[in-house]
Write a protein that holds these residues in place. Sequence first.
Motif, PDB file in Angstrom:
ATOM      1  N   VAL A   1      19.810  14.020 -17.918  1.00 11.67           N
ATOM      2  CA  VAL A   1      19.369  13.262 -19.011  1.00 11.67           C
ATOM      3  C   VAL A   1      19.004  14.133 -20.207  1.00 11.67           C
ATOM      4  CG1 VAL A   1      17.671  11.662 -20.041  1.00 11.67           C
ATOM      5  CG2 VAL A   1      18.642  11.363 -17.586  1.00 11.67           C
ATOM      6  N   PHE A   2      18.380  15.064 -19.957  1.00 10.13           N
ATOM      7  CA  PHE A   2      17.782  16.159 -21.200  1.00 10.13           C
ATOM      8  C   PHE A   2      19.129  16.634 -21.806  1.00 10.13           C
ATOM      9  CE2 PHE A   2      17.101  20.392 -22.871  1.00 10.13           C
ATOM     10  CZ  PHE A   2      15.815  20.085 -23.440  1.00 10.13           C
ATOM     11  N   LEU A   3      20.114  17.141 -20.888  1.00 11.75           N
ATOM     12  CA  LEU A   3      21.475  17.734 -21.474  1.00 11.75           C
ATOM     13  C   LEU A   3      22.159  16.564 -22.278  1.00 11.75           C
ATOM     14  CD1 LEU A   3      22.388  19.999 -18.764  1.00 11.75           C
ATOM     15  CD2 LEU A   3      21.365  20.571 -20.819  1.00 11.75           C
ATOM     16  N   GLY A   4      22.271  15.510 -21.770  1.00 15.02           N
ATOM     17  CA  GLY A   4      22.805  14.343 -22.657  1.00 15.02           C
ATOM     18  C   GLY A   4      22.151  14.266 -23.925  1.00 15.02           C
ATOM     19  N   GLY A   5      20.845  14.316 -23.890  1.00 12.28           N
ATOM     20  CA  GLY A   5      20.063  14.035 -25.055  1.00 12.28           C
ATOM     21  C   GLY A   5      20.374  15.551 -26.137  1.00 12.28           C
ATOM     22  N   VAL A   6      20.789  16.676 -25.475  1.00  9.92           N
ATOM     23  CA  VAL A   6      21.280  17.894 -26.317  1.00  9.92           C
ATOM     24  C   VAL A   6      22.463  17.598 -26.955  1.00  9.92           C
ATOM     25  CG1 VAL A   6      22.290  20.213 -26.249  1.00  9.92           C
ATOM     26  CG2 VAL A   6      19.638  19.551 -25.114  1.00  9.92           C
ATOM     27  N   GLY A   7      23.339  16.741 -26.155  1.00 13.19           N
ATOM     28  CA  GLY A   7      24.726  16.438 -26.638  1.00 13.19           C
ATOM     29  C   GLY A   7      24.657  15.413 -27.941  1.00 13.19           C
ATOM     30  N   ARG A   8      23.663  14.599 -27.618  1.00 13.90           N
ATOM     31  CA  ARG A   8      23.520  13.638 -28.973  1.00 13.90           C
ATOM     32  C   ARG A   8      22.738  14.340 -30.058  1.00 13.90           C
ATOM     33  NH1 ARG A   8      23.202   7.800 -27.032  1.00 13.90           N
ATOM     34  NH2 ARG A   8      22.250   7.823 -24.600  1.00 13.90           N
ATOM     35  N   ALA A   9      21.980  15.261 -29.896  1.00 14.04           N
ATOM     36  CA  ALA A   9      21.269  15.914 -30.820  1.00 14.04           C
ATOM     37  C   ALA A   9      22.592  16.836 -31.764  1.00 14.04           C
ATOM     38  CB  ALA A   9      20.189  16.697 -30.632  1.00 14.04           C
ATOM     39  N   LEU A  10      23.370  17.553 -30.936  1.00 15.04           N
ATOM     40  CA  LEU A  10      24.602  18.159 -31.520  1.00 15.04           C
ATOM     41  C   LEU A  10      25.374  17.278 -32.264  1.00 15.04           C
ATOM     42  CD1 LEU A  10      25.509  20.691 -28.618  1.00 15.04           C
ATOM     43  CD2 LEU A  10      24.258  21.224 -30.795  1.00 15.04           C
ATOM     44  N   SER A  11      25.621  15.982 -31.759  1.00 21.70           N
ATOM     45  CA  SER A  11      26.341  15.029 -32.572  1.00 21.70           C
ATOM     46  C   SER A  11      25.712  14.529 -33.932  1.00 21.70           C
ATOM     47  CB  SER A  11      26.930  13.946 -31.681  1.00 21.70           C
ATOM     48  OG  SER A  11      27.481  12.667 -32.513  1.00 21.70           O
ATOM     49  N   MET A  12      24.419  14.527 -33.619  1.00 17.76           N
ATOM     50  CA  MET A  12      23.619  14.065 -35.080  1.00 17.76           C
ATOM     51  C   MET A  12      23.816  15.211 -35.997  1.00 17.76           C
ATOM     52  SD  MET A  12      20.325  12.343 -33.702  1.00 17.76           S
ATOM     53  CE  MET A  12      20.253  11.335 -32.160  1.00 17.76           C
ATOM     54  N   ALA A  13      23.599  16.361 -35.523  1.00 16.04           N
ATOM     55  CA  ALA A  13      23.663  17.591 -36.380  1.00 16.04           C
ATOM     56  C   ALA A  13      24.970  17.873 -37.127  1.00 16.04           C
ATOM     57  CB  ALA A  13      23.472  18.700 -35.849  1.00 16.04           C
ATOM     58  N   TRP A  14      26.102  17.584 -36.426  1.00 13.86           N
ATOM     59  CA  TRP A  14      27.422  17.687 -36.843  1.00 13.86           C
ATOM     60  C   TRP A  14      28.129  16.634 -37.556  1.00 13.86           C
ATOM     61  CZ3 TRP A  14      28.813  20.614 -31.681  1.00 13.86           C
ATOM     62  CH2 TRP A  14      28.497  21.771 -31.625  1.00 13.86           C
ATOM     63  N   LEU A  15      27.702  15.394 -37.003  1.00 12.03           N
ATOM     64  CA  LEU A  15      28.431  14.093 -37.650  1.00 12.03           C
ATOM     65  C   LEU A  15      27.539  13.157 -38.548  1.00 12.03           C
ATOM     66  CD1 LEU A  15      30.863  13.141 -34.494  1.00 12.03           C
ATOM     67  CD2 LEU A  15      31.495  14.359 -36.648  1.00 12.03           C
ATOM     68  N   GLY A  16      26.121  13.176 -38.274  1.00 13.94           N
ATOM     69  CA  GLY A  16      25.169  12.388 -39.042  1.00 13.94           C
ATOM     70  C   GLY A  16      24.546  11.522 -38.199  1.00 13.94           C
ATOM     71  N   LEU A  17      23.641  10.665 -38.412  1.00  9.71           N
ATOM     72  CA  LEU A  17      23.010   9.912 -37.334  1.00  9.71           C
ATOM     73  C   LEU A  17      23.433   8.728 -37.204  1.00  9.71           C
ATOM     74  CD1 LEU A  17      19.388  10.015 -39.751  1.00  9.71           C
ATOM     75  CD2 LEU A  17      20.162  11.513 -37.525  1.00  9.71           C
ATOM     76  N   PRO A  18      23.390   8.479 -35.847  1.00  7.62           N
ATOM     77  CA  PRO A  18      23.895   7.150 -35.173  1.00  7.62           C
ATOM     78  C   PRO A  18      22.754   6.096 -35.679  1.00  7.62           C
ATOM     79  CG  PRO A  18      22.597   8.316 -33.611  1.00  7.62           C
ATOM     80  CD  PRO A  18      22.608   9.033 -34.731  1.00  7.62           C
ATOM     81  N   PRO A  19      22.972   4.639 -35.010  1.00 12.41           N
ATOM     82  CA  PRO A  19      22.090   3.630 -35.319  1.00 12.41           C
ATOM     83  C   PRO A  19      20.749   3.968 -34.914  1.00 12.41           C
ATOM     84  CG  PRO A  19      23.990   2.701 -34.643  1.00 12.41           C
ATOM     85  CD  PRO A  19      24.471   4.172 -34.452  1.00 12.41           C
ATOM     86  N   ALA A  20      19.607   3.574 -35.223  1.00  7.57           N
ATOM     87  CA  ALA A  20      18.279   3.667 -34.980  1.00  7.57           C
ATOM     88  C   ALA A  20      18.085   3.949 -33.684  1.00  7.57           C
ATOM     89  CB  ALA A  20      17.509   2.770 -35.681  1.00  7.57           C
ATOM     90  N   PRO A  21      18.183   2.916 -32.684  1.00  7.40           N
ATOM     91  CA  PRO A  21      18.132   2.919 -31.273  1.00  7.40           C
ATOM     92  C   PRO A  21      18.512   4.053 -30.713  1.00  7.40           C
ATOM     93  CG  PRO A  21      18.912   0.751 -31.743  1.00  7.40           C
ATOM     94  CD  PRO A  21      19.096   1.531 -33.153  1.00  7.40           C
ATOM     95  N   PHE A  22      19.580   4.780 -31.020  1.00 12.48           N
ATOM     96  CA  PHE A  22      20.053   6.049 -30.341  1.00 12.48           C
ATOM     97  C   PHE A  22      19.497   7.271 -30.872  1.00 12.48           C
ATOM     98  CE2 PHE A  22      23.451   2.873 -30.085  1.00 12.48           C
ATOM     99  CZ  PHE A  22      23.803   3.111 -28.681  1.00 12.48           C
ATOM    100  N   ILE A  23      18.778   6.976 -32.031  1.00 10.73           N
ATOM    101  CA  ILE A  23      17.700   8.251 -32.289  1.00 10.73           C
ATOM    102  C   ILE A  23      16.534   8.308 -31.357  1.00 10.73           C
ATOM    103  CG2 ILE A  23      16.417   9.136 -34.154  1.00 10.73           C
ATOM    104  CD1 ILE A  23      18.551   8.024 -36.165  1.00 10.73           C
ATOM    105  N   GLY A  24      16.095   6.996 -31.093  1.00 15.32           N
ATOM    106  CA  GLY A  24      15.165   6.719 -30.194  1.00 15.32           C
ATOM    107  C   GLY A  24      15.508   7.409 -28.722  1.00 15.32           C
ATOM    108  N   PHE A  25      16.582   7.056 -28.396  1.00 18.27           N
ATOM    109  CA  PHE A  25      17.163   7.568 -27.057  1.00 18.27           C
ATOM    110  C   PHE A  25      17.047   9.001 -27.027  1.00 18.27           C
ATOM    111  CE2 PHE A  25      19.860   3.224 -26.760  1.00 18.27           C
ATOM    112  CZ  PHE A  25      18.946   2.635 -26.558  1.00 18.27           C
ATOM    113  N   THR A  26      17.556   9.434 -28.052  1.00 20.65           N
ATOM    114  CA  THR A  26      17.844  10.863 -28.019  1.00 20.65           C
ATOM    115  C   THR A  26      16.149  11.649 -27.969  1.00 20.65           C
ATOM    116  OG1 THR A  26      19.481  10.889 -29.442  1.00 20.65           O
ATOM    117  CG2 THR A  26      18.430  12.877 -29.143  1.00 20.65           C
ATOM    118  N   ALA A  27      15.404  10.952 -28.687  1.00 15.68           N
ATOM    119  CA  ALA A  27      13.961  11.552 -28.547  1.00 15.68           C
ATOM    120  C   ALA A  27      13.372  11.326 -27.063  1.00 15.68           C
ATOM    121  CB  ALA A  27      12.971  10.633 -29.615  1.00 15.68           C
TER     122      ALA A  27
END
Length: 147
Positions: free
Chosen positions: A83-109
């Motif tokens: 689950v943690f590594l999945g969050g790392v993947g989401r964080a990389l996506s945010m850094a490279w492509l921008g923020l997803p909808p708000a719930p997914f920022i919460g999932f990443t946290a």
Amino acid sequence: MTRRLLQAATAAMALIPVATGVLTMMGIDDPLYHASGLPRDALLDGNLRFFGGVWLALGLAMLSLVPQIEREGRLFAVLWGAVFLGGVGRALSMAWLGLPPAPFIGFTALELLGAPAFIAWQRQVAARDGHAGGAGPALQKSPPRQG
């Protein structure tokens, strides 16, 4: 925090990948992806369904740990590590492509902060209940052989 509270929290958290895994196995027709207007693409659809199946399996595996959660430290840590590594993947996506909808920022946290917290909590419960790190029977020391 108690064993029962850890069991309840783990079961509740495990229901998220169970439910969303089933939905994601719908591929591009998953309501979330369908609403985003993704093109009908066999590669994307197949990958979404594959990862939905893996996500579903992770949730079911986590549910299987609940009854003897204090004894299942290694597998508990592996699942939350995924689950943690999945969050790392989401964080990389945010850094490279921008923020997803708000719930997914919460999932990443939750994935980046909650996963280590759950692992620490399980270790605390295992230690309190007298289980060496919650490693499980195969990893606990056997008594010396006599003979």
